[in-house]
Scaffold this active site. Sequence first.
Site, PDB file in Angstrom:
ATOM      1  N   HIS A 125      -3.260   7.388   2.350  1.00 29.71           N
ATOM      2  CA  HIS A 125      -3.590   5.956   1.866  1.00 29.71           C
ATOM      3  C   HIS A 125      -5.093   5.874   2.345  1.00 29.71           C
ATOM      4  CE1 HIS A 125      -4.013   1.698   1.063  1.00 29.71           C
ATOM      5  NE2 HIS A 125      -3.812   1.299   2.304  1.00 29.71           N
ATOM      6  N   CYS A 174       0.603  -1.231  -0.036  1.00 29.40           N
ATOM      7  CA  CYS A 174      -0.010  -0.029   0.024  1.00 29.40           C
ATOM      8  C   CYS A 174       1.001   1.316  -0.076  1.00 29.40           C
ATOM      9  CB  CYS A 174      -1.109  -0.133   1.240  1.00 29.40           C
ATOM     10  SG  CYS A 174      -1.980  -1.429   1.213  1.00 29.40           S
ATOM     11  N   ASN A 178     -10.284   0.025   0.234  1.00 27.94           N
ATOM     12  CA  ASN A 178      -8.551  -0.016  -0.015  1.00 27.94           C
ATOM     13  C   ASN A 178      -8.263  -0.808  -1.282  1.00 27.94           C
ATOM     14  OD1 ASN A 178      -5.973  -0.236   0.517  1.00 27.94           O
ATOM     15  ND2 ASN A 178      -6.238  -1.056   2.563  1.00 27.94           N
TER      16      ASN A 178
END
Length: 330
Positions: free
Chosen positions: A257, A124, A287
Amino acid sequence: MSNRSLHSRIIGTGSYLPPRRVSNGELAHILSTEHGVETSDAWIVERTGIAARHFADAHVASSDLAREAALRAIEAADVDPQSIDLIIVATSTPDYVFPSTACLLQNKLGITNQCAAFDMQAVCSGFVYALATADGLLKSGVHKRALVVGAETFSRLLDFKDRTTCVLFGDGAGAVVLEASGEPGILASALHADGSHVGMLCVPGNVNGGVVQGSAFLHMDGQAVFKLAVSVLDKVAREALERAGCEAGQLDWLIPHQANIRIMQSTCKRLGLPPEKMVVTVHEHGNTSAASVPLALDAAVRDGRIQRGQLLMLEGVGGGFTWGATLLRY
């Protein structure tokens, strides 16, 4: 122009989401009827802030999503694709073991100039890592124009019998075109990793003899990830600010993020920023790992919130454990 006076700046952004939007209600129905797992829209929203995510069709690869996002970034930058001499794709879900997704993307874009192309694997944090890498190569004078993409098909890694993880992730891609410039754009980056936390968030499998050894599903210790993420995101943002001689109060936008709204809100609060200065897309995208930061960036550029000259903080945290931040003048 000497190398010492070289900088890199973003000249175009783009993003792409696969057409299939899966709401929490639809996902809850799928989990209940196909996997015997009970959840609800209210349960997911309360814990994550996620209302929907996008899933790619079975025949669609990460490089396909990357191509669409890249074409939009190239169009926004108004440049000849053949002028791109560096391609970096941040992904944890490559099309193949090898060659790299970046090479596949180069071919799908029809870029025939034999430019450098490689993948970045920092989960990520991947897009921030890739952006910092491209920035360094452009500043060195070795390359002049870079395409940096975050692209993921994370739905392929999900165990739909584990409601603590399968409700979190989605698929998508985001891209930017960077070019070497005498005008400062990227001001500072800070990158870190701590491999002692490898088991906290991982897909602990590999291919051996044509079969998967270990597990090909995502495994996560959610509470441990939350605690570490909140701590390191605050610290790495301050580190990047300090390197650039800036303060948090000068930021126009925080683009973290997009993992969990609670992590994002905690980071924003620790930096002393009002919530309206944070770009939020997690409610619609879930996500999307390395794609989440460039997806959010492009969304805010295209709806007019982000304007030229504004100061942006991009940051990510992910398995490895990795984390990083980039401060830039858009």
